[in-house]
Every structure is written in C-alpha cells, then in structure tokens.
Design a protein around this motif. Sequence first.
Motif, PDB file in Angstrom:
ATOM      1  N   GLU A   6     -80.787 -22.699 -11.718  1.00  0.00           N
ATOM      2  CA  GLU A   6     -82.175 -22.276 -11.544  1.00  0.00           C
ATOM      3  C   GLU A   6     -82.417 -20.927 -12.214  1.00  0.00           C
ATOM      4  O   GLU A   6     -81.507 -20.098 -12.328  1.00  0.00           O
ATOM      5  N   CYS A  22     -85.081 -25.467 -13.621  1.00  0.00           N
ATOM      6  CA  CYS A  22     -83.763 -25.944 -13.184  1.00  0.00           C
ATOM      7  C   CYS A  22     -83.171 -26.756 -14.331  1.00  0.00           C
ATOM      8  O   CYS A  22     -83.632 -27.866 -14.609  1.00  0.00           O
ATOM      9  N   TRP A  36     -87.185 -29.560  -5.255  1.00  0.00           N
ATOM     10  CA  TRP A  36     -87.091 -28.125  -5.015  1.00  0.00           C
ATOM     11  C   TRP A  36     -87.152 -27.903  -3.498  1.00  0.00           C
ATOM     12  O   TRP A  36     -88.021 -28.478  -2.816  1.00  0.00           O
ATOM     13  N   CYS A  95     -82.763 -25.961  -6.414  1.00  0.00           N
ATOM     14  CA  CYS A  95     -82.954 -27.242  -7.077  1.00  0.00           C
ATOM     15  C   CYS A  95     -81.930 -28.231  -6.521  1.00  0.00           C
ATOM     16  O   CYS A  95     -80.785 -27.858  -6.251  1.00  0.00           O
ATOM     17  N   GLY A 106     -78.242 -26.392  -6.813  1.00  0.00           N
ATOM     18  CA  GLY A 106     -78.051 -25.214  -7.628  1.00  0.00           C
ATOM     19  C   GLY A 106     -77.731 -24.018  -6.763  1.00  0.00           C
ATOM     20  O   GLY A 106     -77.658 -24.112  -5.533  1.00  0.00           O
TER      21      GLY A 106
END
Length: 115
Positions: A6, A22, A36, A95, A106
């Motif tokens: 991200e 992302c 998200w 993400c 992420g």
Amino acid sequence: QVQLVESGGGLVQPGGSLRLSCAASGFTFGVYPMSWYRQAPGKERELVASITHVGGSNYADAVKGRFTISSDNAKNTVYLQMNSLKPEDTAVYYCKADLYVTAYWGQGTQVTVSS
C-alpha cells in the motif's frame, strides 16, 4: 509469493482528499476479490470497500458517496479514492486479497485527518 504494497497515506485536513494504491504481485490479478480495510486505534479492523473480479463494488455505510474503489489490471493495482475526509476516517488502511480460502494482507498505510 503474494505481495500487497500500500501507498498514498498521509496527513490531510478535514474535507481533503487522498488516493491510496495497493500494488499486487505473486498471483493473477483481476480474478480475485480485492478489498480495503481500516483499523483505528483501539478499534477492530473494519471493511471499507471491496471490488469483485467483474468490477462490482461494495462500501461501508460510513464511506458511501465519499470513497471509490477501482482497479487497473494493466498495473496490477487497486485504488481507494477518498474524498471529503473526516477526522473519524483516521486509521491504518490495509489492502486485502482473497485467493480462494486464503486471505493476504498488505502492511498498511496510515491516514490521518486533522486540522
């Protein structure tokens, strides 16, 4: 291996805008749902927006009309455009990729909305 990176977070004044990105790698982008999420201090992680492999999207009530999720298959990237930001949008934004029964996350990007 699957990687989600991200970027785009930062400090913004109330009413301002940010676009989060992302960047995905390690799997076939565009065939799995992407999402998200966000997590504010002392609160549970919550879904903000999601997008399916055919482009359908879903939003949390708190962000409807202000946030837009999109994806670019050529760049293996999913975006979150955030407009009319409020202090309550302050959180770490993550993400997520749902690859069959396995979810990948992420590392997160901090968004702070403050004057």
